[in-house]
Write a protein that holds these residues in place. Structure first.
Motif, PDB file in Angstrom:
ATOM      1  N   PRO A   1       0.903  -1.237   0.103  1.00  0.00           N
ATOM      2  CA  PRO A   1       0.092   0.071   0.118  1.00  0.00           C
ATOM      3  C   PRO A   1       0.970   1.271   0.132  1.00  0.00           C
ATOM      4  O   PRO A   1       1.845   1.564   0.709  1.00  0.00           O
ATOM      5  CB  PRO A   1      -0.847  -0.174   1.270  1.00  0.00           C
ATOM      6  CG  PRO A   1      -0.827  -1.337   1.618  1.00  0.00           C
ATOM      7  CD  PRO A   1       0.519  -2.178   1.082  1.00  0.00           C
ATOM      8  N   GLY A   2       0.487   2.094  -0.893  1.00  0.00           N
ATOM      9  CA  GLY A   2       1.313   3.506  -1.006  1.00  0.00           C
ATOM     10  C   GLY A   2       2.666   3.483  -1.795  1.00  0.00           C
ATOM     11  O   GLY A   2       3.315   4.125  -2.156  1.00  0.00           O
ATOM     12  N   SER A   3       2.487   2.311  -2.563  1.00  0.00           N
ATOM     13  CA  SER A   3       3.879   2.094  -3.542  1.00  0.00           C
ATOM     14  C   SER A   3       3.616   2.837  -4.723  1.00  0.00           C
ATOM     15  O   SER A   3       4.658   3.072  -5.518  1.00  0.00           O
ATOM     16  CB  SER A   3       4.152   0.595  -3.923  1.00  0.00           C
ATOM     17  OG  SER A   3       2.866  -0.165  -4.488  1.00  0.00           O
ATOM     18  N   GLY A   4       2.602   3.186  -4.958  1.00  0.00           N
ATOM     19  CA  GLY A   4       2.020   3.857  -6.379  1.00  0.00           C
ATOM     20  C   GLY A   4       1.464   3.230  -7.321  1.00  0.00           C
ATOM     21  O   GLY A   4       1.280   3.612  -8.365  1.00  0.00           O
ATOM     22  N   LYS A   5       0.724   1.857  -6.866  1.00  0.00           N
ATOM     23  CA  LYS A   5       0.185   1.008  -7.942  1.00  0.00           C
ATOM     24  C   LYS A   5      -0.797   1.699  -8.652  1.00  0.00           C
ATOM     25  O   LYS A   5      -0.986   1.624  -9.908  1.00  0.00           O
ATOM     26  CB  LYS A   5      -0.558  -0.134  -7.324  1.00  0.00           C
ATOM     27  CG  LYS A   5       0.523  -1.182  -6.454  1.00  0.00           C
ATOM     28  CD  LYS A   5      -0.303  -2.362  -6.071  1.00  0.00           C
ATOM     29  CE  LYS A   5      -1.692  -2.313  -5.054  1.00  0.00           C
ATOM     30  NZ  LYS A   5      -1.170  -1.732  -3.874  1.00  0.00           N
ATOM     31  N   GLY A   6      -1.752   2.443  -7.854  1.00  0.00           N
ATOM     32  CA  GLY A   6      -3.157   3.204  -8.728  1.00  0.00           C
ATOM     33  C   GLY A   6      -2.319   4.004  -9.686  1.00  0.00           C
ATOM     34  O   GLY A   6      -2.656   4.149 -10.980  1.00  0.00           O
ATOM     35  N   THR A   7      -1.627   4.762  -9.272  1.00  0.00           N
ATOM     36  CA  THR A   7      -0.862   5.972 -10.308  1.00  0.00           C
ATOM     37  C   THR A   7      -0.248   5.495 -11.391  1.00  0.00           C
ATOM     38  O   THR A   7      -0.361   5.727 -12.571  1.00  0.00           O
ATOM     39  CB  THR A   7       0.024   6.866  -9.412  1.00  0.00           C
ATOM     40  OG1 THR A   7      -0.567   7.513  -8.289  1.00  0.00           O
ATOM     41  CG2 THR A   7       0.475   8.109 -10.249  1.00  0.00           C
ATOM     42  N   GLN A   8       0.567   4.724 -11.177  1.00  0.00           N
ATOM     43  CA  GLN A   8       1.693   4.003 -12.191  1.00  0.00           C
ATOM     44  C   GLN A   8       0.510   3.042 -12.878  1.00  0.00           C
ATOM     45  O   GLN A   8       0.762   3.014 -14.332  1.00  0.00           O
ATOM     46  CB  GLN A   8       2.592   3.146 -11.591  1.00  0.00           C
ATOM     47  CG  GLN A   8       3.710   4.054 -10.853  1.00  0.00           C
ATOM     48  CD  GLN A   8       4.306   4.921 -11.901  1.00  0.00           C
ATOM     49  OE1 GLN A   8       4.544   4.855 -13.080  1.00  0.00           O
ATOM     50  NE2 GLN A   8       4.651   6.079 -11.502  1.00  0.00           N
TER      51      GLN A   8
END
Ligand code: AMP
Length: 187
Positions: A9-16
């Motif tokens: 969580p927070g690794s940027g999965k959604g954005t990337q």
């Protein structure tokens, strides 16, 4: 092409995932987004899921497996999909395989976004201030990292056994990481 984006969580999965989706022309589907929408709409699934999401816990597999089936059999996903936020447990990974096989597809690649845990917590605290997500409080942020370590991280070894994991350094600007993701998706 069927891709999985894996990361804490927070690794940027959604954005990337969104950037990669635009660049590769493959739709991104996020179980987190679907569950948040269901919770907002107050559907029975949403109401049930919200109880777990608000605590930073995974929604139980018996709820998620049906959702994954709907997603992978949807017309939107017919030409391949970027999976954001699923699979998150080994039973979910088995379900993805079982759903793709009859479609004569398989998981082609897993992109693992690598970010140290301290950096993640920092990012999530900032995101909480901006987005105001109910599950971005300090206690749930910590709980979600634990849940990731215990229930989702075992998927790394599972897919490494198939030789399809590419690790992407998740520190840098959004554009730097996006370029790494694109290179990793289509080596
Ligand atoms: P995300 O937006 O991917 O971080 O997901 C937010 C929350 O939704 C998670 O903390 C879980 O409670 C729930 N969730 C999303 N996807 C799944 C999944 N595949 N399995 C179980 N719970 C999920």
């Amino acid at each position: 092409m069927d891709l999985i984006i894996l990361g804490a969580p927070g690794s940027g999965k959604g954005t990337q995932g969104a950037l990669l989706s635009t660049r590769l022309g493959i739709p991104k589907i996020s179980t987190g987004d679907l569950l948040r929408a269901a919770a907002r709409d107050g559907t029975p699934l949403g109401v049930k899921a919200k109880q777990f999401m608000d605590k930073g816990l995974l929604v139980p597999d018996e709820i998620i497996l049906g959702l994954i089936g709907e997603v992978l059999n949807s017309p939107e996903a017919a030409q391949g999909v970027i999976m954001d936020g699923f699979p998150r447990t080994l039973p979910q990974a088995a379900a993805v395989d079982e759903l793709l096989t009859p479609l004569e597809r398989r998981v082609d690649r897993v992109l693992l976004i690598d970010v140290a845990e301290e950096a993640l917590i920092d990012r999530m605290v900032k995101r909480a201030e901006i987005e105001g997500r109910a599950d971005d409080t300090p206690a749930t942020i910590r709980r979600r990292q634990e849940v990731y370590r215990e229930q989702t991280a075992p998927l790394i070894a599972f897919y490494e056994g198939r030789g399809i994991v590419t690790r992407v350094d998740g520190l840098g600007t959004i554009e730097e990481i996006a370029k790494r993701m694109q290179a990793a998706a289509a080596p």
